[in-house]
Design a protein around this motif. Structure first.
Motif, PDB file in Angstrom:
ATOM      1  N   ASP A   2     -51.816  67.887  11.345  1.00 37.59           N
ATOM      2  CA  ASP A   2     -51.627  67.997   9.907  1.00 37.59           C
ATOM      3  C   ASP A   2     -52.936  67.769   9.175  1.00 37.59           C
ATOM      4  N   ASN A   3     -53.719  66.788   9.632  1.00 37.37           N
ATOM      5  CA  ASN A   3     -54.988  66.474   8.999  1.00 37.37           C
ATOM      6  C   ASN A   3     -55.954  67.644   9.105  1.00 37.37           C
ATOM      7  N   GLN A   6     -54.706  70.463   6.743  1.00 39.08           N
ATOM      8  CA  GLN A   6     -54.983  70.130   5.354  1.00 39.08           C
ATOM      9  C   GLN A   6     -56.473  70.264   5.050  1.00 39.08           C
ATOM     10  N   PRO A  31     -53.439  69.217  -4.733  1.00 35.95           N
ATOM     11  CA  PRO A  31     -52.663  68.993  -3.510  1.00 35.95           C
ATOM     12  C   PRO A  31     -52.250  67.538  -3.312  1.00 35.95           C
ATOM     13  N   TRP A  37     -50.783  65.004  -0.429  1.00 32.15           N
ATOM     14  CA  TRP A  37     -51.766  64.976   0.651  1.00 32.15           C
ATOM     15  C   TRP A  37     -52.751  63.839   0.433  1.00 32.15           C
ATOM     16  N   GLN A  40     -59.211  63.324   1.669  1.00 30.13           N
ATOM     17  CA  GLN A  40     -59.913  63.562   2.930  1.00 30.13           C
ATOM     18  C   GLN A  40     -61.142  62.676   3.105  1.00 30.13           C
TER      19      GLN A  40
END
Length: 268
Positions: A2-3, A6, A31, A37, A40
């Motif tokens: 998933d990371n 994304q 997002p 989310w 990051q």
């Protein structure tokens, strides 16, 4: 997994929106607020900034080389030439954003990153872009830029620190109002992005170096490649089509995005 997915999506979004008049910061904030989310992190920010920087430098390599060589010739001959003039114009236009960012970046980070603010700026500056495309004479080339014009465009660029404004959108808007053609406005906006991306990337790098979190090198590499490729393709298509399609498609997109955001804010 998933990371990684994304990160790939966010890197492509960064590449596609960095140079279009639609606001990359808004698309990167959304997002997390709409889909939930996670951020990051600083390493990823550095990576996508590096990717978009590589794209614009490669695309405008000939222009940049001419500016560097011409500036050196101007210094050695002690005589101003067009390349040196353009390089100084880019420098002058960069100063207001640097000053404004230094003074108000913390306030903007704390108070102006909400979906409501993004919705308002997306719509308002979208309409302003449409007005400039209609009102501008569209006659001047980049070579006709004066240092006064460069400073005015730089002051407009400083507003792009507010999410949803769009750095490319507001600089193109200002250039169009000043009478520059669509191609010239877009070209100067692209050249002006280089020192801004360098400054933003350098700041993020300093923050990253001062931290103690592990660096996800695989995610960073993905961010660099995905943002660079998508940004280069975006610049290529935009510069080839901007004269014929104008700003209306981007205005319509911004209004639709703004309407969606107002609806999202109203439901939450």
């Amino acid at each position: 997994m998933d990371n990684v997915f994304q990160a790939l999506v966010l890197a492509v979004i960064q590449g596609l929106t960095e140079f279009l008049p639609v606001s990359s910061s808004a698309h990167l904030i959304l997002p997390s607020q709409i889909l939930g989310w996670p951020d990051q992190g600083q390493a990823f920010d550095v990576a996508v900034h590096l990717g978009t920087l590589l794209a614009v430098v490669v695309y405008f390599y000939v222009d940049l080389k001419r500016m560097v060589v011409g500036s050196w010739d101007s210094v050695t001959s002690r005589k101003m030439n067009q390349d040196m003039h353009l390089a100084l114009a880019v420098g002058i236009a960069t100063v207001p954003a640097v000053i404004f960012g230094g003074l108000f970046s913390d306030f903007i980070e704390d108070h102006l990153r909400s979906s409501f603010v993004i919705a308002c700026t997306t719509v308002f500056f979208g309409l302003l872009l449409w007005a400039s495309d209609k009102a501008g004479k569209g006659e001047l080339s980049v070579e006709k830029i004066t240092w006064n014009f460069a400073f005015l465009i730089g002051c407009a660029q400083a507003l792009a620190l507010i999410p949803g404004t769009s750095r490319s959108g507001i600089t193109i808007t200002a250039a169009l109002f000043l009478g520059f053609s669509r191609v010239a406005s877009a070209r100067f906006s692209m050249l002006l992005s280089i020192p801004i991306i360098v400054a933003a990337g350098s700041l993020e790098t300093v923050k990253l170096a001062g931290g103690h979190s592990p660096v996800p090198w695989d995610i960073m590499a993905l961010g660099v490649v995905a943002s660079a490729v998508s940004a280069f393709l975006c610049i290529h298509v935009f510069m080839r089509l901007v004269e014929s399609i104008g700003m209306l498609p981007f205005v319509i997109y911004r209004l639709a995005l703004g309407a969606f955001l107002f609806a999202f804010v109203g439901l939450n």
